[in-house]
Design a protein around this motif. Structure first.
Motif, PDB file in Angstrom:
ATOM      1  N   ILE A 121      44.119 -13.994 104.363  1.00 16.68           N
ATOM      2  CA  ILE A 121      43.062 -12.684 104.024  1.00 16.68           C
ATOM      3  C   ILE A 121      41.932 -12.894 102.791  1.00 16.68           C
ATOM      4  O   ILE A 121      40.630 -12.118 102.710  1.00 16.68           O
ATOM      5  N   GLY A 122      41.919 -14.013 102.691  1.00 18.46           N
ATOM      6  CA  GLY A 122      40.245 -14.817 101.681  1.00 18.46           C
ATOM      7  C   GLY A 122      39.614 -14.581 103.425  1.00 18.46           C
ATOM      8  O   GLY A 122      38.191 -14.889 102.668  1.00 18.46           O
ATOM      9  N   PHE A 123      39.745 -14.818 104.249  1.00 17.12           N
ATOM     10  CA  PHE A 123      38.675 -15.580 105.142  1.00 17.12           C
ATOM     11  C   PHE A 123      38.538 -14.010 105.454  1.00 17.12           C
ATOM     12  O   PHE A 123      36.738 -13.516 105.798  1.00 17.12           O
ATOM     13  N   ILE A 124      39.150 -12.927 105.853  1.00 21.86           N
ATOM     14  CA  ILE A 124      38.726 -11.413 105.984  1.00 21.86           C
ATOM     15  C   ILE A 124      37.913 -11.203 104.428  1.00 21.86           C
ATOM     16  O   ILE A 124      37.291 -10.378 104.931  1.00 21.86           O
ATOM     17  N   PHE A 125      38.190 -11.704 103.203  1.00 30.98           N
ATOM     18  CA  PHE A 125      37.484 -11.276 102.730  1.00 30.98           C
ATOM     19  C   PHE A 125      35.810 -11.545 102.271  1.00 30.98           C
ATOM     20  O   PHE A 125      34.837 -11.124 102.305  1.00 30.98           O
ATOM     21  N   SER A 126      35.685 -12.917 103.242  1.00 32.66           N
ATOM     22  CA  SER A 126      34.505 -13.627 103.117  1.00 32.66           C
ATOM     23  C   SER A 126      33.728 -12.943 104.048  1.00 32.66           C
ATOM     24  O   SER A 126      32.207 -13.002 103.919  1.00 32.66           O
ATOM     25  N   VAL A 127      34.672 -12.385 105.269  1.00 31.74           N
ATOM     26  CA  VAL A 127      33.655 -11.667 106.200  1.00 31.74           C
ATOM     27  C   VAL A 127      33.443 -10.121 106.358  1.00 31.74           C
ATOM     28  O   VAL A 127      32.327 -10.286 106.588  1.00 31.74           O
ATOM     29  N   LEU A 128      33.850  -9.557 105.263  1.00 27.84           N
ATOM     30  CA  LEU A 128      34.090  -8.321 104.773  1.00 27.84           C
ATOM     31  C   LEU A 128      32.715  -8.005 103.519  1.00 27.84           C
ATOM     32  O   LEU A 128      32.282  -7.025 103.179  1.00 27.84           O
ATOM     33  N   SER A 138      37.417 -17.114 118.382  1.00 27.70           N
ATOM     34  CA  SER A 138      37.942 -18.135 117.396  1.00 27.70           C
ATOM     35  C   SER A 138      39.256 -17.773 116.244  1.00 27.70           C
ATOM     36  O   SER A 138      39.922 -18.427 116.054  1.00 27.70           O
ATOM     37  N   ALA A 139      39.400 -16.194 116.651  1.00 23.44           N
ATOM     38  CA  ALA A 139      40.174 -15.852 114.717  1.00 23.44           C
ATOM     39  C   ALA A 139      42.051 -16.136 115.448  1.00 23.44           C
ATOM     40  O   ALA A 139      42.093 -16.800 114.148  1.00 23.44           O
ATOM     41  N   PHE A 140      41.906 -16.559 116.266  1.00 22.65           N
ATOM     42  CA  PHE A 140      43.825 -16.826 116.997  1.00 22.65           C
ATOM     43  C   PHE A 140      44.114 -18.396 116.025  1.00 22.65           C
ATOM     44  O   PHE A 140      44.839 -19.200 115.759  1.00 22.65           O
ATOM     45  N   LEU A 141      42.727 -19.223 116.977  1.00 23.09           N
ATOM     46  CA  LEU A 141      43.107 -20.951 116.563  1.00 23.09           C
ATOM     47  C   LEU A 141      42.484 -20.678 115.486  1.00 23.09           C
ATOM     48  O   LEU A 141      43.539 -21.818 115.092  1.00 23.09           O
ATOM     49  N   VAL A 142      41.320 -20.128 114.238  1.00 20.64           N
ATOM     50  CA  VAL A 142      41.670 -20.274 112.916  1.00 20.64           C
ATOM     51  C   VAL A 142      43.051 -20.241 112.183  1.00 20.64           C
ATOM     52  O   VAL A 142      43.107 -21.356 111.468  1.00 20.64           O
ATOM     53  N   PHE A 143      43.318 -19.180 113.005  1.00 18.93           N
ATOM     54  CA  PHE A 143      44.934 -18.875 112.424  1.00 18.93           C
ATOM     55  C   PHE A 143      46.230 -19.957 112.076  1.00 18.93           C
ATOM     56  O   PHE A 143      46.636 -20.158 111.854  1.00 18.93           O
ATOM     57  N   VAL A 144      46.233 -20.269 113.858  1.00 17.26           N
ATOM     58  CA  VAL A 144      47.574 -21.399 113.972  1.00 17.26           C
ATOM     59  C   VAL A 144      46.798 -22.412 112.749  1.00 17.26           C
ATOM     60  O   VAL A 144      47.853 -23.051 112.680  1.00 17.26           O
ATOM     61  N   ILE A 145      45.346 -23.220 113.189  1.00 21.46           N
ATOM     62  CA  ILE A 145      44.999 -24.178 112.388  1.00 21.46           C
ATOM     63  C   ILE A 145      45.516 -23.904 110.792  1.00 21.46           C
ATOM     64  O   ILE A 145      46.265 -24.883 109.848  1.00 21.46           O
ATOM     65  N   LEU A 146      45.318 -22.961 110.190  1.00 15.57           N
ATOM     66  CA  LEU A 146      45.649 -22.184 108.701  1.00 15.57           C
ATOM     67  C   LEU A 146      47.434 -22.234 108.800  1.00 15.57           C
ATOM     68  O   LEU A 146      47.822 -23.018 107.413  1.00 15.57           O
ATOM     69  N   PHE A 147      47.745 -21.912 109.563  1.00 13.72           N
ATOM     70  CA  PHE A 147      49.444 -22.684 109.750  1.00 13.72           C
ATOM     71  C   PHE A 147      49.547 -24.237 109.451  1.00 13.72           C
ATOM     72  O   PHE A 147      50.374 -24.269 108.872  1.00 13.72           O
ATOM     73  N   ILE A 217      35.253 -25.023 114.501  1.00 15.64           N
ATOM     74  CA  ILE A 217      36.150 -24.304 115.327  1.00 15.64           C
ATOM     75  C   ILE A 217      34.850 -23.158 114.956  1.00 15.64           C
ATOM     76  O   ILE A 217      34.362 -22.356 116.304  1.00 15.64           O
ATOM     77  N   ILE A 218      34.347 -23.021 113.718  1.00  9.88           N
ATOM     78  CA  ILE A 218      33.737 -21.253 113.179  1.00  9.88           C
ATOM     79  C   ILE A 218      32.240 -21.698 113.086  1.00  9.88           C
ATOM     80  O   ILE A 218      31.575 -21.447 113.516  1.00  9.88           O
ATOM     81  N   VAL A 219      32.204 -23.234 112.321  1.00 13.09           N
ATOM     82  CA  VAL A 219      30.671 -23.315 112.418  1.00 13.09           C
ATOM     83  C   VAL A 219      30.183 -23.740 114.213  1.00 13.09           C
ATOM     84  O   VAL A 219      28.743 -23.654 114.627  1.00 13.09           O
ATOM     85  N   SER A 220      30.520 -25.094 114.363  1.00  9.86           N
ATOM     86  CA  SER A 220      29.986 -25.713 115.535  1.00  9.86           C
ATOM     87  C   SER A 220      30.456 -25.112 116.875  1.00  9.86           C
ATOM     88  O   SER A 220      30.042 -26.337 118.293  1.00  9.86           O
ATOM     89  N   LYS A 221      31.701 -24.822 116.768  1.00 15.51           N
ATOM     90  CA  LYS A 221      32.357 -24.099 117.731  1.00 15.51           C
ATOM     91  C   LYS A 221      33.505 -25.328 118.644  1.00 15.51           C
ATOM     92  O   LYS A 221      32.970 -25.415 120.315  1.00 15.51           O
ATOM     93  N   THR A 222      34.063 -26.277 117.798  1.00 14.21           N
ATOM     94  CA  THR A 222      34.242 -27.243 118.330  1.00 14.21           C
ATOM     95  C   THR A 222      35.591 -28.299 117.713  1.00 14.21           C
ATOM     96  O   THR A 222      35.997 -27.187 116.781  1.00 14.21           O
ATOM     97  N   PHE A 223      36.407 -28.696 118.605  1.00 16.50           N
ATOM     98  CA  PHE A 223      37.992 -28.434 118.277  1.00 16.50           C
ATOM     99  C   PHE A 223      38.114 -29.982 118.207  1.00 16.50           C
ATOM    100  O   PHE A 223      38.306 -31.091 118.803  1.00 16.50           O
ATOM    101  N   SER A 224      38.217 -30.780 116.797  1.00 14.52           N
ATOM    102  CA  SER A 224      38.639 -32.012 116.794  1.00 14.52           C
ATOM    103  C   SER A 224      39.753 -32.799 116.289  1.00 14.52           C
ATOM    104  O   SER A 224      40.424 -31.914 115.598  1.00 14.52           O
TER     105      SER A 224
END
Length: 260
Positions: A121-128, A138-147, A217-224
């Motif tokens: 919800i915080g990300f949706i608020f920030s995007v909208l 990238s949205a699904f990968l962000v969701f997995v990392i949030l979990f 993931i979001i900024v530089s499109k990389t995965f550490s």
């Protein structure tokens, strides 16, 4: 299957118990309105002092959206365990015929899920409303990392919850711990800008590594992978430490014949 059902039932009862004194309006204010105001506040402060220099607005929005996960997960778990002690249920629960590691996990499950949902919800608020850009791929990968971040922060919540059996006011201590994490984990400014005496503590924060992964993931499109593994190892260390603390408390409790 029956065992898993019992564990899930325990999770539901613990979650309801921790929110029994909170009505719908209070829940919305505590879980949604206050975090949204926090994100908006830091957005305005960052805009005023730094503009979008070096993409600081994006940096701050990601940090505070992920911090919502930590705040909800850690405080939810600590409050659940603290309330059990407050109403005298903790000693009864602790002598139940269930492995204590499973007991703490069961008490954490719904708070972990709640933390992930609030982070989304915080990300949706920030995007909208605040201009954060996240590619749909990238949205699904962000969701997995949030979990995984919520899961990692749960270990810190369990550790702080164990201190409920030692300290009188664990909620205040947990609030201080979260404010310290806000400062050292790189939520609103890079942890690299911290003095050396404080930079060490950022390496002990699962949130620090989680933010590195999500920002990549979001900024530089990389995965550490390295940061992800570090986050999971640090959180595992906190979980094992909490079990050791509990075993020590249990040993002294057996000698005194009381958990109080």
């Amino acid at each position: 299957m029956s065992y898993l059902r019992k564990m899930f039932t325990l999770s539901i009862l613990s979650f309801k118990g921790s929110n029994i004194s909170v009505n719908g309006h209070q829940y919305v204010i505590n879980k949604l309105l206050v975090p949204f105001l926090e994100i908006t506040f830091f957005y305005i402060v960052t805009m005023y002092f730094r503009g979008n220099e070096y993409r600081y607005l994006e940096f701050m929005l990601i940090g505070n959206s992920v911090y919502m996960v930590s705040l909800s997960t850690v405080m939810g778990i600590v409050f659940t365990i603290a309330r059990d002690r407050e109403i005298g249920m903790l000693p009864i629960v602790l002598i139940s015929p269930i492995r204590k590691s499973n007991l703490f996990i069961a008490k954490s499950v719904l708070h972990i899920i709640e933390g992930v949902l609030l982070g989304c919800i915080g990300f949706i608020f920030s995007v909208l409303f605040l201009g954060l850009e996240i590619e749909l791929d990238s949205a699904f990968l962000v969701f997995v990392i949030l979990f995984l971040i919520s899961l990692s922060m749960a270990s810190l919540g369990i550790l702080l919850g164990c201190l409920t059996m030692i300290l009188k006011d664990t909620i205040a201590f947990a609030n201080f711990a979260l404010l310290f994490l806000l400062f050292v984990s790189g939520v609103n400014f890079p942890a690299e800008e911290l003095p050396m005496s404080l930079a060490f503590f950022s390496k002990l924060s699962p949130l620090y590594y989680g933010l590195e992964v999500i920002r990549g993931i979001i900024v530089s499109k990389t995965f550490s992978i390295e940061s992800l593994v570090s986050m999971l190892l640090v959180s595992l260390g906190y979980f094992l430490l909490s079990i050791c603390i509990f075993k020590t408390i249990e040993m002294f409790a057996l000698k005194k014949s009381t958990y109080e």
